[in-house]
Design a protein around this motif. Structure first.
Motif, PDB file in Angstrom:
ATOM      1  N   ARG A 177       0.830  -1.210   0.000  1.00  0.00           N
ATOM      2  CA  ARG A 177       0.000   0.000   0.000  1.00  0.00           C
ATOM      3  C   ARG A 177       0.865   1.261   0.000  1.00  0.00           C
ATOM      4  O   ARG A 177       0.576   2.228  -0.725  1.00  0.00           O
ATOM      5  CB  ARG A 177      -0.937   0.007   1.219  1.00  0.00           C
ATOM      6  N   GLU A 178       1.908   1.247   0.792  1.00  0.00           N
ATOM      7  CA  GLU A 178       2.785   2.412   0.856  1.00  0.00           C
ATOM      8  C   GLU A 178       3.492   2.648  -0.475  1.00  0.00           C
ATOM      9  O   GLU A 178       3.549   3.773  -0.984  1.00  0.00           O
ATOM     10  CB  GLU A 178       3.802   2.219   1.978  1.00  0.00           C
ATOM     11  N   VAL A 179       4.016   1.575  -1.061  1.00  0.00           N
ATOM     12  CA  VAL A 179       4.691   1.685  -2.355  1.00  0.00           C
ATOM     13  C   VAL A 179       3.702   2.103  -3.435  1.00  0.00           C
ATOM     14  O   VAL A 179       4.006   2.932  -4.298  1.00  0.00           O
ATOM     15  CB  VAL A 179       5.366   0.344  -2.716  1.00  0.00           C
ATOM     16  N   GLY A 180       2.490   1.517  -3.395  1.00  0.00           N
ATOM     17  CA  GLY A 180       1.474   1.855  -4.382  1.00  0.00           C
ATOM     18  C   GLY A 180       1.099   3.321  -4.348  1.00  0.00           C
ATOM     19  O   GLY A 180       0.935   3.955  -5.402  1.00  0.00           O
ATOM     20  N   ARG A 181       0.956   3.891  -3.145  1.00  0.00           N
ATOM     21  CA  ARG A 181       0.636   5.327  -3.024  1.00  0.00           C
ATOM     22  C   ARG A 181       1.754   6.179  -3.592  1.00  0.00           C
ATOM     23  O   ARG A 181       1.508   7.189  -4.274  1.00  0.00           O
ATOM     24  CB  ARG A 181       0.365   5.681  -1.556  1.00  0.00           C
ATOM     25  N   ALA A 182       2.988   5.784  -3.314  1.00  0.00           N
ATOM     26  CA  ALA A 182       4.128   6.557  -3.820  1.00  0.00           C
ATOM     27  C   ALA A 182       4.157   6.536  -5.349  1.00  0.00           C
ATOM     28  O   ALA A 182       4.394   7.563  -5.995  1.00  0.00           O
ATOM     29  CB  ALA A 182       5.435   6.005  -3.251  1.00  0.00           C
ATOM     30  N   MET A 183       3.937   5.357  -5.945  1.00  0.00           N
ATOM     31  CA  MET A 183       3.936   5.279  -7.412  1.00  0.00           C
ATOM     32  C   MET A 183       2.797   6.106  -7.990  1.00  0.00           C
ATOM     33  O   MET A 183       2.965   6.807  -8.991  1.00  0.00           O
ATOM     34  CB  MET A 183       3.812   3.817  -7.860  1.00  0.00           C
ATOM     35  N   ARG A 184       1.628   6.011  -7.384  1.00  0.00           N
ATOM     36  CA  ARG A 184       0.460   6.731  -7.913  1.00  0.00           C
ATOM     37  C   ARG A 184       0.645   8.235  -7.827  1.00  0.00           C
ATOM     38  O   ARG A 184       0.268   8.973  -8.734  1.00  0.00           O
ATOM     39  CB  ARG A 184      -0.785   6.301  -7.133  1.00  0.00           C
ATOM     40  N   ASP A 185       1.248   8.712  -6.756  1.00  0.00           N
ATOM     41  CA  ASP A 185       1.370  10.157  -6.543  1.00  0.00           C
ATOM     42  C   ASP A 185       2.545  10.788  -7.274  1.00  0.00           C
ATOM     43  O   ASP A 185       2.490  11.966  -7.636  1.00  0.00           O
ATOM     44  CB  ASP A 185       1.506  10.456  -5.043  1.00  0.00           C
ATOM     45  N   ALA A 186       3.623  10.039  -7.482  1.00  0.00           N
ATOM     46  CA  ALA A 186       4.872  10.679  -7.914  1.00  0.00           C
ATOM     47  C   ALA A 186       5.422  10.195  -9.254  1.00  0.00           C
ATOM     48  O   ALA A 186       6.409  10.756  -9.722  1.00  0.00           O
ATOM     49  CB  ALA A 186       5.945  10.469  -6.826  1.00  0.00           C
ATOM     50  N   SER A 187       4.821   9.194  -9.871  1.00  0.00           N
ATOM     51  CA  SER A 187       5.343   8.717 -11.159  1.00  0.00           C
ATOM     52  C   SER A 187       5.055   9.731 -12.256  1.00  0.00           C
ATOM     53  O   SER A 187       4.047  10.448 -12.228  1.00  0.00           O
ATOM     54  CB  SER A 187       4.718   7.369 -11.532  1.00  0.00           C
ATOM     55  N   ILE A 188       5.936   9.770 -13.256  1.00  0.00           N
ATOM     56  CA  ILE A 188       5.798  10.732 -14.349  1.00  0.00           C
ATOM     57  C   ILE A 188       4.582  10.433 -15.210  1.00  0.00           C
ATOM     58  O   ILE A 188       3.864  11.341 -15.630  1.00  0.00           O
ATOM     59  CB  ILE A 188       7.077  10.735 -15.218  1.00  0.00           C
ATOM     60  N   CYS A 189       4.338   9.140 -15.486  1.00  0.00           N
ATOM     61  CA  CYS A 189       3.284   8.813 -16.451  1.00  0.00           C
ATOM     62  C   CYS A 189       2.329   7.771 -15.879  1.00  0.00           C
ATOM     63  O   CYS A 189       2.471   7.301 -14.749  1.00  0.00           O
ATOM     64  CB  CYS A 189       3.890   8.312 -17.759  1.00  0.00           C
ATOM     65  N   GLY A 190       1.362   7.386 -16.707  1.00  0.00           N
ATOM     66  CA  GLY A 190       0.310   6.481 -16.275  1.00  0.00           C
ATOM     67  C   GLY A 190       0.777   5.085 -15.931  1.00  0.00           C
ATOM     68  O   GLY A 190       0.080   4.381 -15.195  1.00  0.00           O
ATOM     69  N   LEU A 191       1.931   4.639 -16.445  1.00  0.00           N
ATOM     70  CA  LEU A 191       2.381   3.288 -16.115  1.00  0.00           C
ATOM     71  C   LEU A 191       2.603   3.165 -14.609  1.00  0.00           C
ATOM     72  O   LEU A 191       2.049   2.277 -13.962  1.00  0.00           O
ATOM     73  CB  LEU A 191       3.655   2.944 -16.884  1.00  0.00           C
ATOM     74  N   GLY A 192       3.424   4.028 -14.061  1.00  0.00           N
ATOM     75  CA  GLY A 192       3.668   3.970 -12.626  1.00  0.00           C
ATOM     76  C   GLY A 192       2.443   4.331 -11.813  1.00  0.00           C
ATOM     77  O   GLY A 192       2.206   3.768 -10.730  1.00  0.00           O
ATOM     78  N   GLN A 193       1.637   5.251 -12.320  1.00  0.00           N
ATOM     79  CA  GLN A 193       0.457   5.707 -11.584  1.00  0.00           C
ATOM     80  C   GLN A 193      -0.602   4.622 -11.460  1.00  0.00           C
ATOM     81  O   GLN A 193      -1.437   4.664 -10.564  1.00  0.00           O
ATOM     82  CB  GLN A 193      -0.128   6.940 -12.272  1.00  0.00           C
TER      83      GLN A 193
END
Length: 607
Positions: free
Chosen positions: A574-590
């Motif tokens: 959950r923690e990693v998922g929130r970080a990817m969703r909030d801070a990734s450049i594009c939709g892949l990480g988000q």
């Protein structure tokens, strides 16, 4: 610019592959076999930079002819294009279909993604590897979705040479896949595209009504069934009138983002900077998605006509069709359709005698999911690594080659044809107020009749699965592909609209509907999704580059029971998922965490 070249030399066959694309070299600097006197000059400046976009086609030329890209071949290609070899190496290693290490001339790509995994892909791979053994002259590569989910499990054989040969085996067995790899010319022909459309020939279809009815190779047949009526209507309306019709229709993008198409076209058309570009995104790499392939294989002239209308409306005179490298039949169909349209005055300098010039160039992808993101796609066409760009500026202002660009996927563009033939009010009356028109759905998995279905927006998930013949024991449905989310078997009343799925806490995405029954091990499925995102992350931004790896590691510990505390790993996810969703450049990480999150919260995947 560091143009340091190594000492490796290309073979005659490698030279021939590059020269067939670029023409013979003009100087020793470019690799011509002449005296050293002309090493004192070389193309430079703008003329050299303008050739950078031929890097990807050049890499394809080498890979198609030889099967891999050697140091000498890469150096020769870089000399011809005045591209630093270090940069070209970074591009060549970015794509899964290329290899910079020696490998056999024949490569058998076996899909191990979601639909194929559920249909027995792991056992298929093991059987193929056992049958071929070492020294067979075939490289077996397990890889992501091949876009053949309605015929899972699937395999694609590619044999390098002049010409390159391909063979598709789907649904694949060990015997059929081995035959495709060992004798691609003798492999059974692919079934017609219409077999992927269970509704083929039915009344009331708008986007699929020609698939299975017309000969996809015949321009005359296409025109006899209403082809080019929409383009003539577009010339009557004028560019502003076309954009007004598309805007009034309420057409939203069908690639997943659902951005209003008319607004995108208007924003591009109004830019004073010239030239404008049109890009068709046919790189549908989302696991479970194959609707664009079926449209291109079964009705290729519709896409050519739709791209011509979009270009006319937005003031573009050059179109770029970026096509998945794993779609050999779609490539052949579109090449033929474009050539026929050009020969008949439907592409070129004076379309239908209206004085408007437009032409289409096909650019092949090479196995990179991230290139489905529009700015990564632009970088790929331009000859760079397919990494997303930061926004703003947005593509309508500075897109391909730094110029205003409109980008749409295949399904979005094909929707423009009925809008112009029936009129915006009639089109907008289909569906719901906020989701207008018909929608294509890619149904696969635990159903009796997998394929592409066309329904008006507003039909429920249950309506769609009833058409497809859902099997007993349904456990979950994945909406939107690997970047989407799971819903439970008791949630089939969800309306298939942009707003309906959003209110239900999931997403419609690109139209993937993948059903799974009790026989599918859900934890292994989630692990495969995590592996997919780890492999496909371009690595440009830290949240995605590191987060996708940590997500996969945590899921491995849970699945293999090596972690002392599953609850702790879920908290970490959950923690990693929130970080990817909030801070990734594009939709892949988000979106890399979406499917796993929904499986935990809605399905109780690890309880």
């Amino acid at each position: 610019m560091d143009l340091h070249f190594g000492d490796s030399k290309p073979t005659d066959e490698e030279r021939a592959a590059v020269d067939a694309l670029l023409g013979p070299p003009e100087s020793s600097w470019e690799g011509a076999d002449r005296s050293d006197a002309d090493l004192r000059w070389a193309r430079g400046g703008r003329a050299a930079r303008d050739r950078r976009d031929l890097l990807l086609p050049g890499l394809h030329a080498l890979n198609d002819r030889i099967g891999w890209i050697s140091d000498g071949a890469l150096d020769y290609l870089c000399r011809r294009l005045t591209v630093p070899p270090a940069e070209a190496y970074g591009v060549a290693t970015f794509y899964a279909m290329f290899s910079v290490k020696p490998r056999p001339a024949t490569v058998l790509h076996v899909c191990t993604d979601l639909a194929c995994a559920a249909a027995g892909a792991p056992e298929l791979c093991a059987g193929i590897e056992a049958r071929l053994g070492l020294g067979s002259g075939v490289s077996v590569e397990r890889g992501p979705c091949l876009g053949l989910c309605e015929r899972a499990p699937a395999a694609l054989a590619i044999r390098a040479g002049d010409p390159v040969r391909t063979a598709v085996s789907a649904p694949a067995t060990v015997e059929k896949a081995v035959l495709a790899a060992s004798a691609p010319d003798s492999a059974p022909e692919e079934p017609p595209a219409a077999l992927a459309v269970p509704q083929a020939g039915q009344d009331g279809l708008m986007l699929l009504h020609r698939v299975g009815v017309v000969d996809p190779a015949s321009l005359d047949d296409y025109r006899a069934h209403g082809g080019y009526t929409a383009l003539r209507r577009a010339f009557e309306l004028g560019p502003a009138g076309v954009i007004r019709e598309v805007t009034d229709s309420g057409l939203a993008g069908r690639g997943g983002a659902a951005f209003p198409t008319g607004r995108k076209w208007q924003a591009t058309a109004s830019q004073p900077d010239r030239p404008h570009h049109l890009v068709c995104n046919a790189d549908e790499s989302e696991p479970g998605t194959f609707k664009d392939r079926v449209l291109m294989e079964g009705d290729p002239y519709a896409l050519v006509e739709a791209m011509t209308i979009a270009a006319y409306a937005t003031g573009a005179h050059q179109g770029h069709l970026y096509l998945r490298g794993e779609y050999p039949r779609a490539l052949h169909r579109l090449e033929h359709a474009i050539a026929q349209a050009r020969a008949r005055g439907l592409l070129g300098d004076d379309i239908l005698g209206q004085g408007y010039a437009f032409d289409i160039e096909i650019r092949r992808g090479a196995g990179a999911y991230i290139c489905g993101e529009e700015t990564a796609l632009f970088n790929s066409i331009e000859g760079y690594r397919g990494e997303p760009r930061s926004k703003p500026p947005f593509p309508v202002e500075k897109g391909l080659f730094g110029k205003p660009t409109v980008e749409n996927n295949v399904e979005t563009l094909v929707n423009v044809l009925p809008i112009l033939t029936m009129g915006a009010p009639a089109y907008a009356a289909i569906g719901t107020d906020r989701s207008t028109g018909p929608k294509l759905y890619c149904v696969s998995g635990s159903v009796e009749r997998p394929g592409v279905y066309e329904l008006p927006f507003g039909a429920t998930l249950g309506d769609l699965l009833t058409l497809a013949g859902v099997r007993d024991g349904l456990r979950a449905v994945l909406l939107g592909g690997a970047a989407g989310g799971f819903v439970r078997a008791d949630e089939l009343g969800i309306p298939l609209t942009f707003e309906g799925t959003r209110e239900a806490g999931t997403t419609l995405g690109s139209g993937v509907v993948m059903a799974f029954d009790d026989s599918v091990p859900l934890p292994r499925l989630l692990l495969r999704i995590a592996e997919f995102f780890r492999d496909e992350s371009c690595g440009q931004c830290v949240p995605c580059r590191v987060g996708t790896v940590r997500q996969e590691e945590a899921l491995h510990r849970i699945v293999e029971r090596t972690g002392a505390d599953a609850a702790g790993d879920i908290a970490l996810l959950r923690e990693v998922g929130r970080a990817m969703r909030d801070a990734s450049i594009c939709g892949l990480g988000q979106t890399a965490w979406n499917a796993v999150e929904s499986a935990i919260d809605r399905l109780g995947a690890y309880e």
